[in-house]
Design a protein around this motif. Structure first.
Motif, PDB file in Angstrom:
ATOM      1  N   ASN A  55      27.021  94.792  16.213  1.00  0.00           N
ATOM      2  CA  ASN A  55      27.036  96.198  16.632  1.00  0.00           C
ATOM      3  C   ASN A  55      25.909  96.337  17.745  1.00  0.00           C
ATOM      4  O   ASN A  55      26.265  97.060  18.522  1.00  0.00           O
ATOM      5  N   SER A 209      35.026  98.405  13.648  1.00  0.00           N
ATOM      6  CA  SER A 209      33.877  99.183  14.163  1.00  0.00           C
ATOM      7  C   SER A 209      34.372  99.964  15.383  1.00  0.00           C
ATOM      8  O   SER A 209      35.712  99.821  15.883  1.00  0.00           O
ATOM      9  N   TYR A 249      19.053  99.868  14.972  1.00  0.00           N
ATOM     10  CA  TYR A 249      20.451  99.587  14.221  1.00  0.00           C
ATOM     11  C   TYR A 249      19.912  99.859  12.824  1.00  0.00           C
ATOM     12  O   TYR A 249      18.749  99.371  12.330  1.00  0.00           O
ATOM     13  N   GLN A 251      21.272 101.624   8.517  1.00  0.00           N
ATOM     14  CA  GLN A 251      22.623 102.111   7.648  1.00  0.00           C
ATOM     15  C   GLN A 251      22.363 103.570   7.618  1.00  0.00           C
ATOM     16  O   GLN A 251      21.290 103.956   7.142  1.00  0.00           O
ATOM     17  N   ASN A 254      26.965 109.539   8.312  1.00  0.00           N
ATOM     18  CA  ASN A 254      27.215 110.413   9.458  1.00  0.00           C
ATOM     19  C   ASN A 254      27.468 111.845   8.957  1.00  0.00           C
ATOM     20  O   ASN A 254      27.268 112.095   8.068  1.00  0.00           O
ATOM     21  N   VAL A 260      27.723 104.321   7.134  1.00  0.00           N
ATOM     22  CA  VAL A 260      28.222 103.489   8.224  1.00  0.00           C
ATOM     23  C   VAL A 260      26.978 102.715   8.496  1.00  0.00           C
ATOM     24  O   VAL A 260      25.833 103.057   8.366  1.00  0.00           O
ATOM     25  N   ALA A 262      25.364 101.644  11.724  1.00  0.00           N
ATOM     26  CA  ALA A 262      25.049 101.984  13.128  1.00  0.00           C
ATOM     27  C   ALA A 262      24.089 101.381  14.073  1.00  0.00           C
ATOM     28  O   ALA A 262      23.085 101.072  13.650  1.00  0.00           O
ATOM     29  N   TYR A 264      22.247 101.850  17.982  1.00  0.00           N
ATOM     30  CA  TYR A 264      22.408 102.706  19.005  1.00  0.00           C
ATOM     31  C   TYR A 264      21.264 102.430  20.111  1.00  0.00           C
ATOM     32  O   TYR A 264      20.203 101.626  19.588  1.00  0.00           O
ATOM     33  N   VAL A 277      29.481 101.755  15.359  1.00  0.00           N
ATOM     34  CA  VAL A 277      29.228 102.100  13.919  1.00  0.00           C
ATOM     35  C   VAL A 277      30.511 101.267  13.326  1.00  0.00           C
ATOM     36  O   VAL A 277      31.493 101.048  13.807  1.00  0.00           O
TER      37      VAL A 277
END
Length: 530
Positions: A55, A209, A249, A251, A254, A260, A262, A264, A277
């Motif tokens: 991700n 994802s 990144y 867990q 949300n 999720v 994630a 970012y 995510v």
């Protein structure tokens, strides 16, 4: 009667065979359970780490894509601003003709507006918007006018068309450096726009994802669900980190209460952020399938082990039965301990060895299942199985790609002259050159012997040719293990231009490679169009 009552009160006795079988079986079950729990935990963490890493890689790539897009849009506006440096000397038709041409040629913006230093809208494209000749009313427009520098607005709703838009502006200065207004390009966030065109085609992977883009204020700029665009999600933990300027990144939970994984990443050109995510539930489902697979592999071994345990338990019990018979005779007749009384220690040792062997076998089975044999042991590149799986996957997803078939020239002579060990070093040397010349998404494979195959995703024949030539020149010029010039012949084919099956593509690329061989080696040939 008293004798019968005494027998009825006797506790139920368990035979030694049953006891030993039960104890050993229990120990085996506990050991297998511990191994499964250990496997479960390690596999779970590995899946989570892998998903987070994938991700993060995806978010980083999209961040770079958006960064390049923003720079291109600003560059376009900067050039357009120079066109209007003499805006006061142009009539309305001339201004409109120019911005209409700009909007139709760059395809970056849904609309373009030119505003002078007084806030008067000199022209807008498309003309149907109808704000030409009016003064700015929105606070964002007034803010841009006052800033006198490049600016990217937060999402806002226009008063005239009631659209949710994003405005990117560039100040206009005349040749004397006097501020004359600004030119701005808008993106209609809830309609077809450049972001949808570039990002909307990115597929959701097998782990479910998804991704979205947020602005500096935490509002959604892009989401597959267009109804959510403009929504304030600044309370999302990943978005909060982006607002603070942090990329990473982890867990998270949300805003809908879902766990999720994630990743970012901030966009360098502005304060936007990319969030990718994956639902943790999908990872859990994958883990459960892996555990079921492990259990199915272990069941035959476990059943075989139980048969061995029962046999060993009987052997262990035999000397104890003999000893009990001897003790029962004591006091009534003279007895002698036979040499067979020593069998107990020997059988106990055999049982210990059997358990150790069984546990070692189970461990090997588990490790064998956990190990994903997808690499060539000599070069470290992927193996042929991985190559075929990748080609089938890309073809199924209709991802265009180029395939390069490579064969080291006169490799047999290298083995005959310098030995097979030196030949292996040459293969590893070539594999290193290939790996260093490719993008992360590309796939390199040792196809067999001195043959290698490279898959270049989303690449046409010309781009693949450049990559192949870069590899060929690097092999030819770099210092190598044998100290003599090394060359390679290469053939290139393209999906779907040349073939639509893995076998067909390999055949076409192989033919092109042998054509390069016949043409004198040390060159790259592109397969002829079908």
């Amino acid at each position: 009667m008293p004798v019968l009552q005494k027998r009825a009160n006797r506790p139920k006795r368990i035979s030694l065979v049953t006891l030993l079988t039960g104890l050993v079986s229990l120990s085996v079950v506990l050991t297998v359970t511990i191994l499964l729990i250990s496997f479960y935990q390690s596999k779970k963490q590995a899946l989570i780490n892998t998903t987070l890493t994938l991700n993060h890689t995806s978010a980083l790539k999209m961040s770079h894509t958006i960064d390049a897009l923003i720079k291109s849009m600003r560059s376009s506006l900067q050039y357009s601003a120079s066109i209007f440096s003499d805006m006061n000397g142009m009539d309305a038709d001339e201004i409109h003709a120019k911005i209409e041409l700009i909007r139709r040629t760059n395809n970056y913006f849904n609309s373009i507006i030119v505003v002078d230093e007084t806030g008067l809208v000199r022209s807008v494209s498309p003309k149907s918007i109808g704000t030409t000749g009016t003064y700015l009313r929105m606070e964002e427009g007034k803010k841009i006018l006052a800033l006198k520098k490049p600016y990217i607005s937060v999402p806002y709703i226009t008063a005239h068309s009631n659209r949710l838009i994003l405005l990117i502006s560039q100040p206009i200065f005349d040749k004397d450096g006097i501020y004359r207004g600004f030119i701005g390009g808008t993106i209609y966030l809830q309609e077809e726009n450049i972001l949808n065109t570039i990002l909307g085609s990115n597929p959701t992977d097998e782990l479910g994802s998804s991704f979205y883009i947020v602005g500096s204020n935490g509002h959604l700029l892009f989401n597959r669900d267009t109804k959510r665009i403009g929504e304030d999600i600044s309370a999302n933990p990943a978005v909060r980190k982006l607002i603070q300027g942090i990329s990473g990144y982890e867990q998270i939970v949300n805003l809908r209460g879902q766990k999720v994984l994630a990743a970012y990443v901030k966009v360098p050109a502005n304060d936007w952020g990319v969030v990718v995510v994956s639902p943790i539930s999908v990872v859990q489902e994958q883990l459960n399938r892996d555990i079921q697979s492990v259990l199915l592999y272990m069941l035959p071994s476990f059943l075989l082990l139980m048969l061995v345990v029962i046999g060993l338990a009987r052997k262990i019990a035999k000397p104890f039965v003999s000893l009990a018979n001897l003790v029962s005779k004591a006091g009534r007749q003279e007895v002698e301990l036979s040499e067979g009384s020593q069998h107990w220690n020997r059988e106990a040792e055999l049982l210990s060895r059997a358990i150790r062997f069984a546990l070692t076998n189970i461990k090997k089975k588990t490790e064998q299942l956990a190990h994903d044999a997808r690499t060539d042991p000599l070069t470290g590149l992927t193996n042929r199985r991985t190559l075929e799986e990748t080609m089938q996957k890309w073809i199924a997803e209709q991802i265009p790609f180029s395939i390069m078939m490579m064969d080291l020239d006169r490799f047999k002579a290298i083995n005959d002259t310098y030995g097979h060990q030196a030949g292996d070093e040459v293969l590893r040397h070539f594999a290193t050159i290939i790996s260093s010349s490719l993008r992360p998404d590309d796939v390199s494979c040792r196809f067999g012997g001195e043959e290698f195959v490279v898959l270049v995703s989303h690449a046409g024949l010309e781009e693949a040719y450049q990559v192949a030539e870069r590899i060929r020149r690097a092999l030819e010029t770099r210092t190598n293990p044998i100290g003599q010039p090394l060359t390679v012949s290469q053939g290139i084919a393209h999906y779907p231009s040349h073939a639509v099956s893995p076998e067909g593509l390999l055949h076409v690329a192989d033919e092109a490679m042998y054509k390069a061989k016949r043409a004198g080696r040390n060159q790259t040939m592109i397969a002829e169009a079908e």
